[in-house]
Enzyme design. Structure first.
Site, PDB file in Angstrom:
ATOM      1  N   CYS A 131      -7.952   5.785  10.338  1.00  0.00           N
ATOM      2  CA  CYS A 131      -8.059   5.324   8.955  1.00  0.00           C
ATOM      3  C   CYS A 131      -9.383   4.579   8.834  1.00  0.00           C
ATOM      4  CB  CYS A 131      -6.855   4.410   8.687  1.00  0.00           C
ATOM      5  SG  CYS A 131      -6.876   3.660   7.054  1.00  0.00           S
ATOM      6  N   CYS A 138     -13.598  -4.688  -1.882  1.00  0.00           N
ATOM      7  CA  CYS A 138     -13.179  -3.694  -2.875  1.00  0.00           C
ATOM      8  C   CYS A 138     -13.309  -4.294  -4.262  1.00  0.00           C
ATOM      9  CB  CYS A 138     -11.717  -3.314  -2.604  1.00  0.00           C
ATOM     10  SG  CYS A 138     -11.167  -1.855  -3.502  1.00  0.00           S
TER      11      CYS A 138
HETATM   12  N1  SAH Z   1      -8.839   2.490  -2.791  1.00  0.00           N
HETATM   13  C1  SAH Z   1      -8.239   3.676  -2.238  1.00  0.00           C
HETATM   14  C2  SAH Z   1      -8.217   3.674  -0.731  1.00  0.00           C
HETATM   15  C3  SAH Z   1      -7.330   2.620  -0.104  1.00  0.00           C
HETATM   16  S1  SAH Z   1      -5.918   3.434   0.495  1.00  0.00           S
HETATM   17  C4  SAH Z   1      -6.847   3.851  -2.828  1.00  0.00           C
HETATM   18  O1  SAH Z   1      -6.405   2.944  -3.518  1.00  0.00           O
HETATM   19  O2  SAH Z   1      -6.244   4.892  -2.652  1.00  0.00           O
HETATM   20  C5  SAH Z   1      -4.857   2.173   0.929  1.00  0.00           C
HETATM   21  C6  SAH Z   1      -3.447   2.517   0.536  1.00  0.00           C
HETATM   22  O3  SAH Z   1      -2.571   1.458   0.915  1.00  0.00           O
HETATM   23  C7  SAH Z   1      -3.317   2.675  -0.950  1.00  0.00           C
HETATM   24  O4  SAH Z   1      -2.388   3.647  -1.287  1.00  0.00           O
HETATM   25  C8  SAH Z   1      -2.818   1.318  -1.326  1.00  0.00           C
HETATM   26  O5  SAH Z   1      -2.250   1.348  -2.581  1.00  0.00           O
HETATM   27  C9  SAH Z   1      -1.840   1.035  -0.206  1.00  0.00           C
HETATM   28  N2  SAH Z   1      -1.533  -0.378  -0.067  1.00  0.00           N
HETATM   29  C10 SAH Z   1      -2.328  -1.413  -0.397  1.00  0.00           C
HETATM   30  N3  SAH Z   1      -1.718  -2.588  -0.134  1.00  0.00           N
HETATM   31  C11 SAH Z   1      -0.516  -2.296   0.376  1.00  0.00           C
HETATM   32  C12 SAH Z   1       0.555  -3.090   0.878  1.00  0.00           C
HETATM   33  N4  SAH Z   1       0.481  -4.419   0.907  1.00  0.00           N
HETATM   34  N5  SAH Z   1       1.627  -2.450   1.357  1.00  0.00           N
HETATM   35  C13 SAH Z   1       1.678  -1.102   1.380  1.00  0.00           C
HETATM   36  N6  SAH Z   1       0.700  -0.305   0.932  1.00  0.00           N
HETATM   37  C14 SAH Z   1      -0.396  -0.892   0.432  1.00  0.00           C
END
Ligand code: SAH
Length: 398
Positions: A131, A138
């Site tokens: 990953c 961000c």
């Molecule tokens: N900005 C992009 C890439 C980041 S992906 C996007 O939003 O898709 C990271 C993933 O983890 C995203 O699906 C995000 O929504 C999820 N995520 C973020 N914080 C989280 C949390 N505390 N628990 C579970 N999933 C989370």
């Protein structure tokens, strides 16, 4: 070495005077570097191919072992360039085998205060997924995401994105002749340690489009890292105007961080929704180049207790996705200090998953990985920033 001295040494590197690094360089960048050292035009293609093979196939960290490159050229290259990668500041290994690396990036200019990013490796029996981060911090401020509480520091260069892959492969013994770690869990025999790449680390990849596209090209180039484009997934919170281009130019698999089925709620969870609401987002999914039943779009849906996890939400999700080749990835919310949400109860997640599954969609619940080392989804955040954020929080709480 004092802090100041260390910084100015790095500055010289990044200014390219003594030792700009070619680790992570694209073919174009390599060609330009070679032309700059006086390699004649007619030789450049061949020389690029040689360097490419050493850097990406063999994992070379210096010009020394490049036996098929003349000694004279190796010496010239070593005078001007290095193959240095970002420094590993910390490596953490979770009880489930997940690994997280904190990397220190080179300074890009004199204003640069130094940046760090995290990248995470998740081994499974049939694959190993890396990953990678695309930005330091961000801009999106999703209310459930820890990374989102860190301000954007800067975009990563393509080189810095690719170096995350080089570093992981090196640490996991994934280059020919290198040794896998004794304590490491990697996929079964004969499989590559890093078989899949997901752009799901820190940042919004589609706000750093050019570098993500260039990095994906290097990662999928058959003469180097050689990962099939089907094994590269780019996740977006929904930057609608760049989605078509992503599919056309990278051939990557698309993942969408959906998380809500109504605009009113999604506006609060993923504020980018105010700019690109659900209808527009799903419209762009319907026309995503290359999406098919064999190349489904993944919809990520974080399970937040009493917020988005009702059976009615699940049914609405099914209705919305009608006609899109989709699979739905349910992500139990990973808590972080101070988070304003809780993870849904297990029974609730199961019920949600059943509704989606019975409607004909794969609906795996993503097992949280690496929670003990804050490596799970949304938990990434560089150490320095954590401290700064804590300081800010303390001020707010006063
Ligand atoms: N900005 C992009 C890439 C980041 S992906 C996007 O939003 O898709 C990271 C993933 O983890 C995203 O699906 C995000 O929504 C999820 N995520 C973020 N914080 C989280 C949390 N505390 N628990 C579970 N999933 C989370």
């Amino acid at each position: 070495m004092s802090h100041l001295a260390a910084n100015s040494a790095l500055l010289e590197n990044s200014a390219g005077r003594s030792a700009a690094s070619l680790a992570g360089a694209t073919r174009c960048e390599l060609a330009a570097a070679l032309a700059g050292t006086g390699v004649p035009e007619r030789e450049i293609r061949m020389r690029v191919a040689q360097l490419w093979h050493w850097i990406y196939h063999a994992g070379a960290k210096s010009f020394e072992p490049m036996a098929n490159v003349s000694k004279a050229l190796r010496t010239t290259l070593a005078q001007r360039f290095s193959l240095a990668r970002p420094q590993i500041v910390a490596e953490q290994i979770s009880s489930d085998g997940t690994r997280k690396w904190l990397l220190r990036l080179d300074l890009v200019d004199r204003q640069d205060k130094g940046a760090e990013v995290e990248c995470v490796y998740i081994p499974e029996s049939d694959r190993g997924t890396l990953c990678v981060s695309s930005q330091v911090g961000c801009t999106l401020n999703c209310s459930f995401c820890h990374t989102g509480t860190q301000k954007l520091v800067r975009n990563l260069t393509a080189r810095e994105i690719i170096c995350q892959v080089l570093i992981a492969r090196e640490r996991l013994g994934d280059f020919p002749g290198s040794v896998p770690p004794d304590d490491g869990r990697v996929p079964g025999d004969g499989l590559r340690a890093v078989s899949n790449i997901v752009f799901m680390g820190m940042g919004e990849p589609l706000y750093n489009f050019d570098n993500v596209r260039d990095a994906a090209a290097v990662i999928s180039d058959g003469d180097g890292l050689a990962l099939s484009r089907r094994r590269i997934t780019v996740s977006t919170a929904g930057v609608v105007p760049r989605m078509e281009e992503l599919g056309r130019e990278t051939g990557a698999i698309l993942a969408i961080s959906l998380h809500a089925v109504r605009d009113e709620l999604r506006d609060r969870l993923v504020p980018l929704n105010k700019k690109y609401p659900i209808k527009d987002l799903l419209g762009a999914c319907r026309t995503y180049p290359g999406a098919s039943n064999a190349r489904r779009i993944t919809f990520e849906y974080v399970m937040l207790k009493d917020i988005n996890d009702s059976p009615a939400d699940a049914r609405e999700l099914v209705r919305l996705l009608k006609g899109i080749p989709a699979k739905i990835n349910l992500i139990p919310f990973n808590p972080w200090p101070g988070a304003p949400y809780e993870c849904s109860d297990w029974g609730r997640i199961e019920k949600f998953s059943d509704i989606v599954f019975n409607a004909g969609y794969a609906s795996p619940v993503r097992t949280p990985r690496g929670r003990d080392i804050l490596a799970a989804c949304g938990q990434l955040k560089s150490e320095t920033e954590k401290l700064r954020a804590r300081a800010r929080l303390a001020v707010h709480e006063d």
